[in-house]
Design an enzyme around this catalytic site. Structure first.
Site, PDB file in Angstrom:
ATOM      1  N   SER A  27       0.804  -1.221   0.000  1.00  0.00           N
ATOM      2  CA  SER A  27       0.000   0.000   0.000  1.00  0.00           C
ATOM      3  C   SER A  27       0.840   1.275   0.000  1.00  0.00           C
ATOM      4  CB  SER A  27      -0.940   0.015   1.212  1.00  0.00           C
ATOM      5  OG  SER A  27      -0.209   0.117   2.416  1.00  0.00           O
ATOM      6  N   LYS A  65       1.628   4.387   6.996  1.00  0.00           N
ATOM      7  CA  LYS A  65       0.950   5.247   6.026  1.00  0.00           C
ATOM      8  C   LYS A  65       1.614   6.622   6.021  1.00  0.00           C
ATOM      9  CE  LYS A  65      -2.259   2.124   5.194  1.00  0.00           C
ATOM     10  NZ  LYS A  65      -2.238   1.357   3.925  1.00  0.00           N
TER      11      LYS A  65
END
Length: 247
Positions: A49, A91
């Site tokens: 991701s 993230k």
């Protein structure tokens, strides 16, 4: 006799200097590893991701930081029970408390109405996140996205949560500085966020690496001096002892 004494004096000085080099080298080497152990935590990122910045299976070093130190553009490691991942999450912070984040203007993410250049995104991939409304981030919280926008379970996947997909600053454990395996080095600076405020300062990892390398060089060089000096001494002794043939 004078020559022999001079050579002995030089040898004694060389031995002392080599011992000092080894001692200083060990100090630098161990201090570097100790500093790294206190300052950084290693993580293995399990998903793609954050590609291409961090690929699945990459090993990263993340500097231990307080959540209050986190700024826009940082790649952080955090844990939030509402995300139900069962592990730490990696993230990128794109907005902080008080910011309004939206997608998109001319294909770019906007923060406080300003389009953000994001060169770390996959080449040719859009910055758009489908179904992403305008979000105002509450004070003390962060809005986070993956660099691989189309396959990331990030803040946009938790918009229906009570916190609107945001994460508390206190949930942050560390800030990623470098990908160490495979060796990609320090993460690029997120300069697209500079217009909105000061970026985080890079951690001390380059200096720590320099300490460790310098320490290793001093230890190896100092340790090698003894055998090399002894070999040179034996060679000179043999040369001096050769018989002289007359006529």
């Amino acid at each position: 006799m004078g020559s022999a004494a001079g050579e002995g004096s030089k040898g004694g000085l060389g031995g002392v200097l080599s011992g000092v080099a080894v001692a200083v080298g060990l100090l630098l080497f161990l201090a570097g590893f100790g500093w790294a152990a206190v300052t950084y935590r290693p993580y293995t990122v399990p998903t793609s991701s954050m590609a291409p910045t961090i690929d699945a299976g990459d090993r990263v070093l993340a500097q231990r930081v307080d959540g209050a130190e986190v700024r826009r553009g940082d790649v952080v490691v955090f844990s939030d029970k509402t995300w139900v991942t069962g592990s730490d999450v990696v993230k990128r912070v794109v907005a902080v408390g008080g910011d309004t984040v939206a997608c998109c203007t001319d294909g770019k993410l906007t923060v406080n109405g300003k389009p953000v250049d994001e060169p770390y995104l996959p080449k040719g991939a859009p910055a758009e996140v489908q179904g992403f409304p305008t979000v105002t981030v509450p004070k003390g919280r962060l809005f986070l996205l993956g660099d691989e926008r189309q396959g990331s379970l990030d803040s946009t996947a938790h918009l229906s949560d009570a916190a609107g997909g945001t994460v508390s600053r206190s949930a942050v454990a560390a800030r990623v500085d470098s990908v160490v395996w495979p060796m990609r080095g320090m993460l690029a600076r997120p300069t697209g966020f500079e217009a909105m405020g000061t970026l985080s300062r890079p951690g001390p990892l380059p200096f720590i690496e320099a300490m460790i390398v310098a320490g290793a060089v001093l230890v190896l060089g100092g340790a090698a001096y003894g055998p090399i000096a002894a070999r040179v001494g034996r060679s000179r002794a043999r040369t001096g002892a050769e018989p002289v043939h007359v006529g």
